[in-house]
Design an enzyme around this catalytic site. Structure first.
Site, PDB file in Angstrom:
ATOM      1  N   GLU A 177      -0.029   1.428  12.642  1.00  0.00           N
ATOM      2  CA  GLU A 177       0.584   0.263  11.992  1.00  0.00           C
ATOM      3  C   GLU A 177       0.316  -0.971  12.857  1.00  0.00           C
ATOM      4  O   GLU A 177       0.812  -1.069  13.981  1.00  0.00           O
ATOM      5  CB  GLU A 177       2.093   0.497  11.837  1.00  0.00           C
ATOM      6  CG  GLU A 177       2.795  -0.736  11.314  1.00  0.00           C
ATOM      7  CD  GLU A 177       4.223  -0.469  10.853  1.00  0.00           C
ATOM      8  OE1 GLU A 177       4.535   0.672  10.465  1.00  0.00           O
ATOM      9  OE2 GLU A 177       5.016  -1.416  10.876  1.00  0.00           O
ATOM     10  N   HIS A 222      10.002   8.714   2.566  1.00  0.00           N
ATOM     11  CA  HIS A 222      10.846   9.558   3.428  1.00  0.00           C
ATOM     12  C   HIS A 222      11.741  10.376   2.496  1.00  0.00           C
ATOM     13  O   HIS A 222      12.138   9.893   1.425  1.00  0.00           O
ATOM     14  CB  HIS A 222      11.811   8.758   4.301  1.00  0.00           C
ATOM     15  CG  HIS A 222      11.197   7.793   5.269  1.00  0.00           C
ATOM     16  ND1 HIS A 222      10.865   6.519   4.936  1.00  0.00           N
ATOM     17  CD2 HIS A 222      10.905   7.930   6.582  1.00  0.00           C
ATOM     18  CE1 HIS A 222      10.381   5.888   6.002  1.00  0.00           C
ATOM     19  NE2 HIS A 222      10.386   6.721   7.013  1.00  0.00           N
ATOM     20  N   GLU A 226       2.883   8.225  14.448  1.00  0.00           N
ATOM     21  CA  GLU A 226       2.759   6.769  14.305  1.00  0.00           C
ATOM     22  C   GLU A 226       3.317   6.082  15.549  1.00  0.00           C
ATOM     23  O   GLU A 226       4.521   6.099  15.790  1.00  0.00           O
ATOM     24  CB  GLU A 226       3.534   6.318  13.056  1.00  0.00           C
ATOM     25  CG  GLU A 226       3.506   4.820  12.847  1.00  0.00           C
ATOM     26  CD  GLU A 226       4.182   4.424  11.536  1.00  0.00           C
ATOM     27  OE1 GLU A 226       4.064   5.195  10.561  1.00  0.00           O
ATOM     28  OE2 GLU A 226       4.829   3.369  11.505  1.00  0.00           O
ATOM     29  N   ASP A 284       9.605  -6.393  14.452  1.00  0.00           N
ATOM     30  CA  ASP A 284       8.772  -5.780  13.427  1.00  0.00           C
ATOM     31  C   ASP A 284       9.088  -6.437  12.079  1.00  0.00           C
ATOM     32  O   ASP A 284      10.101  -6.127  11.472  1.00  0.00           O
ATOM     33  CB  ASP A 284       9.136  -4.281  13.397  1.00  0.00           C
ATOM     34  CG  ASP A 284       8.102  -3.429  12.731  1.00  0.00           C
ATOM     35  OD1 ASP A 284       7.013  -3.930  12.439  1.00  0.00           O
ATOM     36  OD2 ASP A 284       8.389  -2.235  12.504  1.00  0.00           O
ATOM     37  N   ASP A 343       6.979  -6.486   9.336  1.00  0.00           N
ATOM     38  CA  ASP A 343       6.409  -5.740   8.200  1.00  0.00           C
ATOM     39  C   ASP A 343       5.928  -6.648   7.068  1.00  0.00           C
ATOM     40  O   ASP A 343       6.336  -6.499   5.910  1.00  0.00           O
ATOM     41  CB  ASP A 343       7.436  -4.742   7.639  1.00  0.00           C
ATOM     42  CG  ASP A 343       7.673  -3.561   8.567  1.00  0.00           C
ATOM     43  OD1 ASP A 343       6.753  -3.211   9.326  1.00  0.00           O
ATOM     44  OD2 ASP A 343       8.778  -2.983   8.522  1.00  0.00           O
TER      45      ASP A 343
HETATM   46 MN   LIG Z   1       5.152   2.445   9.427  1.00  0.00          MN
END
Ligand SMILES: [Mn+2]
Length: 440
Positions: free
Chosen positions: A271, A104, A235, A310, A312
């Site tokens: 994702e 980002h 996404e 989430d 990850d």
């Molecule tokens: Mn992502």
């Protein structure tokens, strides 16, 4: 090494050592230049490291302070710190042996006191990234703009009720596309973290979704005007941080794109942890979009079934990795996307070597998955079983239905003329599962 070997002196470049290796700092299954099914493993898998977790993650969570301190990072928002972090990142990418990375805008470069100063900082940092790309051969998979962290975006970026916030988001998107283009990125991702609502009573959903479509149309138009050939990706995620997010899941996004005339212009970045939050199985959105020709790229991670948020996590499960690899092979491989590790080490995993081990374990699981999927597809038993299940639609009545050459009247007449119950056909799920396991 890009950083003069000074950031990870204890770590040697990670090499392929074969399945018998017990060294967690080596690859057991990932042999980057080995050709399988006509393509190098590195080109099937196109691994990418994400900047936000791996170089900005510090273990902060809603209940506790940061746990992770990196020796190269002084914790400040200075330009010097940002530039030093870039050198560490490129040494990490190079030692790991991946070809791509993602970021980002605000991950790599500090925000300034004015918008112009923010842009100038991003120019300086991305100049160094461009220099290190040229030096190492590492490429940018895709770029993105963070339109969710700053307080100005608390009520949305392109879905904010205030057009001045929309304008500010547009300026940030334009600049992020510019630097992605400068770095030769192959895509630009929109993840709408705040593009949704916290309560329906103060929200005009139709207007907000219309504004979001306008932002995507502006991005597509701008991309074309500057000759940026990367794909624009959306996404999906159903919730978190907002209670409801408009990009709920892959099917929702595909319908939204179709509704606004964007279907042919925008691909999806899937994702699996987000797919799980939407109430689907891990692999659902990947397989759906791959089959529809809309899988642009994958944020390779997974969640915990027992947690509703989430997490990850890195993918280490061979069955799941095999399902992903099978979908990638069946769509003919990525064109501009890849497997981007949008995954983080646990906040309890505080050693520098944990960064390497986490990526190596997941790269190896996905490489093993690729090898499994190749055997499964080349052997052909499972695809033949699937084809057989739908064989009735290959001829006669089934073919007429599938091709749109039938009608309620014609099918009613067929049933009256042949008035017998259709036979009971077993779905054979357990047999499919048993055969799938033969290849793991
Ligand atoms: Mn992502």
């Amino acid at each position: 090494m890009a950083g003069d070997g000074s950031f990870f002196p204890e770590i040697q470049p990670i090499a392929f050592a074969g399945p018998e290796s017990d060294n967690v700092l080596s690859y057991r299954y990932y042999d980057a230049d080995e050709v399988i099914m006509g393509k190098k493993m590195r080109d099937w898998l196109r691994f990418s490291v994400c900047y936000w977790h791996t170089f900005r993650g510090n273990g902060l969570d809603p209940f506790g302070k940061p746990t992770i301190n990196r020796p190269w990072d002084d914790g400040t928002e200075s330009l010097d710190n940002a530039l030093r972090r870039v050198r560490a990142a490129f040494e990490f990418f190079q030692k790991l042996g991946v070809d791509y990375y993602t970021f980002h805008d605000v991950d790599v470069s500090p925000e300034g006191a004015t918008l112009q100063e923010t842009f100038d900082n991003l120019d300086k940092v991305t100049d160094l990234m461009l220099e290190l790309q040229a030096k190492t051969g590492i490429k940018l998979l895709w770029g993105t703009a963070n339109l969710f962290s700053h307080p100005r975006y608390m009520c949305g970026a392109s879905t904010n009720p205030d057009p001045l916030v929309f304008a500010r988001a547009a300026a940030q998107v334009k600049k992020a596309i510019d630097v992605t283009h400068k770095l030769g990125g192959q895509g630009f991702v929109f993840w709408g973290g705040r593009e949704g609502y916290a309560h329906i009573i103060n929200t005009d959903m139709t207007r907000e979704m219309g504004h979001y479509a306008q932002m995507l149309k502006m991005a597509v138009a701008y991309k074309k005007s500057i000759g940026f050939s990367g794909q624009i990706l959306v996404e999906p995620k159903p919730r978190e941080p907002m209670k409801h997010q408009y990009d709920y899941d892959a099917q929702t996004v595909l319908g939204f794109l179709h509704q606004h005339g964007l279907y042919d212009e925008v691909m999806l970045n899937i994702e699996p942890n987000h797919t799980q939050l939407a109430g689907h199985e891990f692999e659902h959105d990947i397989i759906l979009t791959a089959q529809m020709g809309k899988l642009g790229s994958i944020d390779a991670n997974t969640g915990s079934e027992s947690l509703g948020w989430d997490t990850d996590e890195f993918i280490v499960d061979h069955a799941r990795a095999t399902l992903i690899a099978k979908a990638i092979i069946e769509m003919g491989g990525f064109t501009q996307g890849g497997l981007n590790f949008d995954a983080k080490v646990r906040r309890e995993s505080t050693d520098v070597e944990d960064m390497f081990i986490a990526h190596i374990a997941s790269i190896d699981a996905l490489a093993k998955g690729l090898r499994n999927a190749v055997r499964l597809l080349e052997h052909g038993r499972l695809p033949a079983m699937l084809k057989q299940r739908y064989a009735g639609f290959d001829e006669g009545l089934g073919k007429q239905i599938e091709e749109g050459n039938s009608s309620l009247e014609a099918l009613t007449q067929h049933c009256l003329d042949n008035d017998t119950e259709p036979p009971v056909l077993s779905g054979k799920q357990e047999k499919f599962q048993a055969v799938f396991n033969h290849y793991l």
